[in-house]
Design an enzyme around this catalytic site. Structure first.
Site, PDB file in Angstrom:
ATOM      1  N   ASP A 126       0.857  -1.187   0.000  1.00  0.00           N
ATOM      2  CA  ASP A 126       0.000   0.000   0.000  1.00  0.00           C
ATOM      3  C   ASP A 126       0.895   1.240   0.000  1.00  0.00           C
ATOM      4  O   ASP A 126       1.582   1.512   0.987  1.00  0.00           O
ATOM      5  CB  ASP A 126      -0.890  -0.027   1.244  1.00  0.00           C
ATOM      6  CG  ASP A 126      -1.895   1.120   1.296  1.00  0.00           C
ATOM      7  OD1 ASP A 126      -1.862   2.009   0.421  1.00  0.00           O
ATOM      8  OD2 ASP A 126      -2.719   1.121   2.230  1.00  0.00           O
ATOM      9  N   ASP A 147      -3.102   2.336  -5.823  1.00  0.00           N
ATOM     10  CA  ASP A 147      -1.980   2.369  -4.883  1.00  0.00           C
ATOM     11  C   ASP A 147      -1.788   1.105  -4.065  1.00  0.00           C
ATOM     12  O   ASP A 147      -0.875   1.022  -3.253  1.00  0.00           O
ATOM     13  CB  ASP A 147      -2.137   3.559  -3.940  1.00  0.00           C
ATOM     14  CG  ASP A 147      -3.409   3.496  -3.105  1.00  0.00           C
ATOM     15  OD1 ASP A 147      -4.402   2.942  -3.588  1.00  0.00           O
ATOM     16  OD2 ASP A 147      -3.396   4.003  -1.973  1.00  0.00           O
ATOM     17  N   GLU A 148      -2.619   0.099  -4.277  1.00  0.00           N
ATOM     18  CA  GLU A 148      -2.532  -1.111  -3.474  1.00  0.00           C
ATOM     19  C   GLU A 148      -2.565  -2.351  -4.357  1.00  0.00           C
ATOM     20  O   GLU A 148      -3.251  -2.373  -5.379  1.00  0.00           O
ATOM     21  CB  GLU A 148      -3.707  -1.201  -2.488  1.00  0.00           C
ATOM     22  CG  GLU A 148      -3.797  -0.050  -1.520  1.00  0.00           C
ATOM     23  CD  GLU A 148      -4.966  -0.193  -0.550  1.00  0.00           C
ATOM     24  OE1 GLU A 148      -5.143  -1.301   0.008  1.00  0.00           O
ATOM     25  OE2 GLU A 148      -5.701   0.786  -0.367  1.00  0.00           O
TER      26      GLU A 148
END
Length: 190
Positions: free
Chosen positions: A10, A106-107
């Site tokens: 993350d 973003d993860e």
């Protein structure tokens, strides 16, 4: 079937981190990436770790964020940059496994079960290597959770931020996870 080895990566305060990487002069100031107030999308998309202690949160109206933090530096979103950084990070993850499952820009979850790099390094060292590569190659930080399932891996990436690794194992999860509120688990509401 044996134990799985799942990483959840993350990128910390992703949009704000990309903006600070591009504009180093903003690194030490409270910063929020916000939509356009003129187009009636004036909400905080993300804030950096300097702005968060003031109470600036994702989803907050821009006027509220400025009330809480008058010196807040507002940056408009640059989604082309975020997509580019997301792709570059996924290229790093792909060096460790071809089993990469995106969860937003973003993860990602990475299943490293049975990989040569896992056998050579172990879970924690592998997670730290990925964290260090993202920092060195992209100039932003990532928190990595490692566990035998996706839920605990995601919880691990949220457990310590920014720029940290948390490993939940069958041996330690009772001590680390059970004291947490159930709402910290992905998919569990209030």
């Amino acid at each position: 079937m044996g134990t799985r080895h799942i990483l959840h990566c993350d990128m910390n305060c992703f949009y704000a981190s990309v903006e600070m990487q591009r504009h180093p002069e903003l690194r030490d100031t409270p910063l929020a990436v916000c939509g356009s107030q003129e187009e009636r999308h004036g909400i905080v998309l993300t804030a950096n770790y300097i702005a968060k202690p003031y109470g600036v949160k994702t989803g907050m109206a821009l006027w509220q964020a400025k009330q809480k933090c008058p010196e807040l530096h507002i940056v408009p979103p640059h989604f082309d940059r975020y997509l580019r950084f997301s792709r570059m990070a996924r290229e790093i993850y792909a060096d460790y496994t071809d089993l990469v499952e995106p969860f937003g820009l973003d993860e990602v979850w990475c299943d490293v079960t049975g990989t040569q790099k896992l056998r050579e390094r172990g879970m924690e060292a592998l997670a730290n290597e990925i964290r260090e590569r993202v920092k060195f190659e992209l100039g932003i930080t990532v928190s990595v959770g490692a566990s035998w399932n996706k839920i605990f891996a995601k919880l691990g990436s949220d457990y310590k931020k920014p720029d940290a690794v948390t490993v939940f194992t069958p041996e330690n999860y009772r001590d680390k996870v059970w004291p947490l509120p159930a709402s910290d688990l992905l998919g569990v509401g209030r």
